[in-house]
Motif scaffolding. Structure first.
Motif, PDB file in Angstrom:
ATOM      1  N   TRP A 281       0.840  -1.207   0.000  1.00  0.00           N
ATOM      2  CA  TRP A 281       0.000   0.000   0.000  1.00  0.00           C
ATOM      3  C   TRP A 281       0.872   1.253   0.000  1.00  0.00           C
ATOM      4  N   ALA A 282       1.899   1.262   0.860  1.00  0.00           N
ATOM      5  CA  ALA A 282       2.781   2.428   0.938  1.00  0.00           C
ATOM      6  C   ALA A 282       3.600   2.592  -0.337  1.00  0.00           C
TER       7      ALA A 282
ATOM      8  N   VAL B 250       7.329  -0.347   7.640  1.00  0.00           N
ATOM      9  CA  VAL B 250       6.515  -1.424   7.075  1.00  0.00           C
ATOM     10  C   VAL B 250       6.863  -2.797   7.626  1.00  0.00           C
ATOM     11  N   ASP B 251       7.968  -2.934   8.360  1.00  0.00           N
ATOM     12  CA  ASP B 251       8.310  -4.244   8.919  1.00  0.00           C
ATOM     13  C   ASP B 251       9.264  -4.065  10.086  1.00  0.00           C
ATOM     14  N   TRP B 252       9.267  -5.059  10.993  1.00  0.00           N
ATOM     15  CA  TRP B 252      10.066  -4.972  12.213  1.00  0.00           C
ATOM     16  C   TRP B 252      10.646  -6.325  12.591  1.00  0.00           C
TER      17      TRP B 252
ATOM     18  N   ALA C 186       1.016   1.053  10.931  1.00  0.00           N
ATOM     19  CA  ALA C 186      -0.094   1.368  10.032  1.00  0.00           C
ATOM     20  C   ALA C 186      -0.709   2.722  10.366  1.00  0.00           C
ATOM     21  N   ALA C 187      -0.873   3.004  11.656  1.00  0.00           N
ATOM     22  CA  ALA C 187      -1.436   4.296  12.055  1.00  0.00           C
ATOM     23  C   ALA C 187      -0.514   5.437  11.638  1.00  0.00           C
ATOM     24  N   TYR C 188       0.800   5.269  11.855  1.00  0.00           N
ATOM     25  CA  TYR C 188       1.744   6.310  11.469  1.00  0.00           C
ATOM     26  C   TYR C 188       1.756   6.488   9.949  1.00  0.00           C
ATOM     27  N   ALA C 189       1.745   5.384   9.215  1.00  0.00           N
ATOM     28  CA  ALA C 189       1.746   5.471   7.747  1.00  0.00           C
ATOM     29  C   ALA C 189       0.528   6.191   7.242  1.00  0.00           C
TER      30      ALA C 189
END
Length: 372
Positions: free
Chosen positions: A90-91, A148-150, A360-363
């Motif tokens: 999505w990003a 997007v990933d951790w 997701a909220a930050y993005a």
């Protein structure tokens, strides 16, 4: 200062509802999908500390819903990897991606029960903290750095002791890994999500891990990279006798080429031979270059970067090397305004689910209103 964010449910272009459907569309239970939306809304709309009780009250009007929110993050059996894959796609579709940036997140914790918690000395602050250490992959889209990933760093005690592993709910297949290996796995996981649109890997992890194996593996995998390295790193010099090596700083000082970069700035660069750096005594597998901005005040090169990108001007690559600063600014803002530090739980799955939702909220907030 902690702020309240307008929920993108009503924003044009990137509604939260669309994103939540992407993130949780793989979940078969409607109640899981609902609590995912509530948690995202809570992170965006709740002022101050993002406890599940406060988020439940803001979004649903009832603090009693906090039990369901807590259950959704800590105990409900949903996988975070598919949600992160959808977030990354999505990003990446939203705006052109300049870099895949790797950046750490130090999360102070109390006690010793939370997954991955350990004592760590932080060179930047000169103190030792009790913390969890995460490393994230951010998509640098110019005006924003989208997580997007951790990965969560696990000291050996969390995987070598069955009782500790079980208490933290760490999967049996999960093993303790050095931080560079976590960084590499983030890049490898991102590649199939990018639909062929790769970007240079950029990172400054010199204070946390050995960079040499990461550079070697990225080069072997065909990934372009710009990595900060310690100035004392030793590299081969083509004119040196066998077995004699020079540091990266010495190579730049003695053999570097100066490039004007405007406003009185100068950049030093040194083209490495095809065999490349020999970290740990091992040969590299391709050409590259060292780069640093000249510090007129000290008469020395500043932060030194190693890259395997040879078809772009050093000034352009050093501009790209600013990306980790943007990612670290995103980490700070996620902690101040999006609940990064507010996870109420100790488990490994809970940590990953919370980080997915915070990302997701930050993005959603960071990309809101930006024109594709």
């Amino acid at each position: 200062m902690t702020t309240t964010h307008e929920t993108p449910d009503t924003a044009t272009g990137r509604p939260l509802g669309d994103l939540s459907r992407l993130l949780f569309g793989h979940l078969h239970r409607s109640d899981q999908q609902r609590w995912g939306r509530v948690y995202l809304q809570g992170l965006l709309r709740t002022d101050g500390k993002k406890t599940v009780r406060r988020m439940a009250a803001v979004v649903t009007g009832s603090e009693a819903a906090s039990t369901s929110l807590h259950q959704f993050v800590n105990a409900s059996p949903w996988e975070w990897a598919p949600a992160r894959g959808e977030l990354a796609r999505w990003a990446a579709r939203s705006l052109p991606v300049r870099a895949w940036t790797l950046a750490p997140a130090v999360l102070p914790k109390r006690g010793d029960r939370s997954a991955g918690v350990h004592q760590r000395f932080l060179p930047d602050s000169g103190r030792t903290v009790n913390c969890q250490l995460g490393i994230g992959l951010f998509l640098d889209v110019g005006r924003a750095h989208v997580p997007v990933d951790w990965r969560l760093f696990l000291p050996p005690r969390f995987t070598g002791d069955t009782a500790v592993r079980d208490r933290a709910k760490i999967p049996a297949a999960t093993r303790a890994q050095p931080l560079w290996e976590h960084a590499l796995s983030l890049v490898q996981e991102m590649a199939p999500r990018a639909d062929g649109r790769t970007a240079p890997v950029v990172a400054d992890l010199t204070a946390l891990c050995d960079i040499a194996p990461l550079a070697r593996r990225l080069r072997d995998g065909g990934h372009p990279f710009v990595l900060a390295i310690p100035g004392q790193s030793t590299l081969d010099g083509p004119e040196l006798p066998p077995g004699e090596r020079e540091s990266a700083r010495a190579l730049l000082l003695r053999r570097g080429v100066r490039h004007p970069a405007g406003a009185g700035r100068q950049i030093l660069s040194y083209e490495l031979p095809a065999r490349g750096p020999r970290p740990g005594g091992e040969h590299g597998h391709g050409p590259g270059q060292l780069m640093a901005e000249w510090d007129a005040g000290t008469g020395r090169p500043g932060r030194i970067w190693l890259t395997n990108i040879t078809d772009r001007h050093p000034a352009e690559l050093l501009e790209l090397a600013r990306s980790p600063r943007g990612a670290q600014a995103a980490v700070r803002r996620m902690g101040e305004d999006f609940g990064l530090l507010d996870f109420e739980g100790r488990s490994f799955p809970g940590w990953h689910r919370h980080m997915t939702l915070v990302s997701a909220a930050y993005a959603c907030s960071a990309l809101e209103g930006m024109t594709p």
